[in-house]
Design an enzyme around this catalytic site. Structure first.
Site, PDB file in Angstrom:
ATOM      1  N   SER A 240       1.024  -8.467   2.727  1.00  0.00           N
ATOM      2  CA  SER A 240       1.263  -7.256   3.474  1.00  0.00           C
ATOM      3  C   SER A 240       2.373  -7.483   4.500  1.00  0.00           C
ATOM      4  O   SER A 240       3.457  -7.924   4.151  1.00  0.00           O
ATOM      5  CB  SER A 240      -0.052  -6.814   4.106  1.00  0.00           C
ATOM      6  OG  SER A 240       0.026  -5.521   4.579  1.00  0.00           O
ATOM      7  N   ASP A 466      -0.842  -0.008  -5.244  1.00  0.00           N
ATOM      8  CA  ASP A 466      -1.011  -0.374  -3.835  1.00  0.00           C
ATOM      9  C   ASP A 466      -0.781   0.835  -2.932  1.00  0.00           C
ATOM     10  O   ASP A 466       0.285   1.451  -2.977  1.00  0.00           O
ATOM     11  CB  ASP A 466      -0.024  -1.481  -3.473  1.00  0.00           C
ATOM     12  CG  ASP A 466      -0.408  -2.220  -2.210  1.00  0.00           C
ATOM     13  OD1 ASP A 466      -0.730  -1.550  -1.204  1.00  0.00           O
ATOM     14  OD2 ASP A 466      -0.383  -3.464  -2.222  1.00  0.00           O
ATOM     15  N   HIS A 496      -4.852  -2.968  -2.304  1.00  0.00           N
ATOM     16  CA  HIS A 496      -3.753  -3.561  -1.553  1.00  0.00           C
ATOM     17  C   HIS A 496      -3.641  -5.037  -1.869  1.00  0.00           C
ATOM     18  O   HIS A 496      -4.579  -5.807  -1.646  1.00  0.00           O
ATOM     19  CB  HIS A 496      -4.022  -3.351  -0.063  1.00  0.00           C
ATOM     20  CG  HIS A 496      -2.914  -3.833   0.814  1.00  0.00           C
ATOM     21  ND1 HIS A 496      -1.581  -3.692   0.483  1.00  0.00           N
ATOM     22  CD2 HIS A 496      -2.942  -4.443   2.022  1.00  0.00           C
ATOM     23  CE1 HIS A 496      -0.846  -4.192   1.456  1.00  0.00           C
ATOM     24  NE2 HIS A 496      -1.642  -4.659   2.401  1.00  0.00           N
TER      25      HIS A 496
END
Length: 527
Positions: A240, A466, A496
């Protein structure tokens, strides 16, 4: 996993991954690059690189890290070790004040003769505590631990590393309950006033720290960390926002990049507005996929007869909550803002879709507790009412990094595009753009520079489903890193990130690179 982007009241929309660990427990910068020569030239070598990390048993997490108990021993009986690394508060003034960077590690489980070095993790945010996230997710990386010491840290401004402080717990309860999608001039004025109050509190409580929490500062900390860990190159796993941090590190220190993986990839080419719009599309796609999955179940879907019916009922719930909240976790009530937070939190992982179904089913019956638990996890709130500093750190790092300062007029001009991208999340993400209005510190750039000519190969893993870091960002990160650096891998999945999905193809590809140095063919696809 957790915190990539945040979907809560007036908080910049940056990727986060660590919040899922909290939910699971509740429910079941702008400096040019420099190398070692630059460190020697500024005199920091003797002051910082000569220090020895004093590894000891880990204490219980601080409130800023999220609270709780000290990490449990690993399955083979090994214990977690923690240390504090001294770094300059201001990397441009290395002889000035210092701060402590909190580290955690689990030593490699395999033979010493096969140990490669340390594998440093950043799980997202910005603002997520790596000191608490690594023990929470350690079993997902047990295979990698056979040849690496697993290491993570609280980036500066986060958790135990000189945490940014803004509002207190009671003020945050009020902050997160208030309307984040204003429908008239009075509500817009209240939203702007609330944003200014939050930002002023950050300046009042952490003013000296705010100019020094940029991603470039954290990248410099990582290079010092690399040296103190005894590694010639940084072996790195970024998830991320951790991919943005990794990209900035590669730009500043391309010759120091070892084996690196970027998972749940941030698009480094976008402005904050473009990123927020992309996330509106990403969360809408995840919601669409959730609705289709629910109605396809053999036992039927308790929250709608068709995918559109599921989404229409959710929209009606939020509309009703905007007018009249329902009981949540006493004495708090579930507002439209909190419900939207809870929905977004559950879309970070397909494993959480069952909680979303349960939460919606209960909310339709007037019980908002499940959605509020999910919302609390997103915001870093513990059952005892204490908050981690993830929101304060998220805002501080985002606003220090991002140059644009959006106005109410900017948001109003953008709203039609955001609503077209997502009827459910568009308004929230659009209004979140004002988070840095009146911030005390100027932002560094419109987007980070991640060009890294000369870097070792970096494996860039994009997930087509995602919600927080849309799939297109992986390709743009690969292009921005530069020719011959990125190796692309696509995972056709949900949630994610990709590695923690347990997809065998993804994990085998990543493990082969990190453990054996086997660089895969770029453009591979895992299903």
């Amino acid at each position: 996993m957790a915190p990539d982007s945040r979907l809560c009241a007036v908080v910049p929309r940056r990727p986060r991954t660590t919040a899922l660990a909290s939910a699971a427990a509740l429910l079941a910068a702008l400096l040019t690059g420099c190398g070692d020569g630059d460190l020697r030239a500024t005199g920091t070598s003797a002051r910082f690189t000569a220090q020895t990390l004093d590894w000891k048993a880990c204490p219980a997490p601080s409130e800023a890290e999220g609270g709780g108990s000290a990490p449990s021993p690993l399955p083979n009986g090994a214990t977690w070790e923690c240390a504090t690394m001294k770094a300059p508060l201001d990397w441009s003034r290395p002889q000035g004040p210092t701060i402590g960077i909190a580290l955690i590690r689990a030593r490699a489980s395999g033979p010493a003769s096969r140990r490669i070095g340390s594998l440093v993790f950043n799980f997202g945010g910005p603002g997520g505590s790596g000191v608490t996230a690594l023990p929470a997710f350690a079993q997902d990386y047990a295979t990698l631990r056979t040849r690496y010491d697993l290491v993570s840290f609280d980036p500066r401004g986060v958790g135990r590393s000189a945490p940014v402080k803004c509002l207190d717990d009671a003020q945050l309860d009020t902050f997160f309950q208030q309307d984040s999608t204003p429908n008239d001039s009075t509500a817009r004025a209240q939203l702007l006033a609330r944003t200014r109050k939050f930002n002023a509190a950050c300046d009042a409580n952490s003013g000296k720290l705010l100019p020094n929490v940029r991603t470039t500062d954290a990248a410099r900390d990582m290079d010092l960390m690399r040296r103190l860990l005894g590694d010639a190159r940084l072996h790195y796993f970024g998830i991320s926002y951790g991919t943005e941090l990794g990209g900035v590190y590669a730009h500043l220190f391309p010759q120091h990049v070892g084996r690196a993986v970027f998972d749940g990839v941030v698009d480094p080419t976008q402005t904050p507005e473009q990123s927020a719009l992309g996330q509106a599309k990403g969360f809408q796609l995840a919601l669409d996929n959730f609705a289709e999955d629910c109605v396809a179940k053999p036992e039927g879907c308790p929250i709608g007869d068709t995918p559109q019916d599921v989404k229409d009922r959710i929209a009606q719930l939020l509309h009703d909550l905007d007018k009249k909240p329902i009981p949540g976790i006493a004495p708090r009530r579930l507002t439209e803002t909190a419900a939207t937070n809870g929905i977004a939190q559950s879309l970070y992982s397909k494993d959480f879709w069952e909680y979303l179904t349960e939460g919606l089913e209960q909310a339709y019956a007037g019980d908002g507790r499940v959605l509020m638990v999910l919302s609390d996890a997103m915001n870093g709130r513990n059952p005892n009412g204490g908050y981690s500093n993830i929101t304060a750190a998220n805002v501080a790092i985002s606003c220090a990094d991002q140059k644009p300062r959006y106005t109410v007029a900017d948001v109003q001009r953008a709203l039609p595009r955001f609503r077209a991208a997502s009827p459910l999340f568009g308004d929230f993400l659009a209004w979140g753009m004002i988070s840095c209005t009146d911030w005390a510190v100027p932002g560094a750039a419109h987007h980070p520079d991640v060009s890294a000519p000369g870097s070792a190969p970096i494996l860039v893993v994009g997930n087509t489903g995602d919600p927080a870091t849309p799939y297109a960002g992986a390709r743009r990160m690969a292009q921005a890193l530069g020719k011959g650096v990125a190796v692309e891998l696509t995972y056709k999945g949900q949630g994610h990130g990709a590695y923690d999905s347990k997809n065998e193809c993804v994990q085998n590809t990543v493990n082969a690179y990190l453990l054996n140095g086997t660089v895969p063919r770029s453009g591979g696809v895992c299903t």
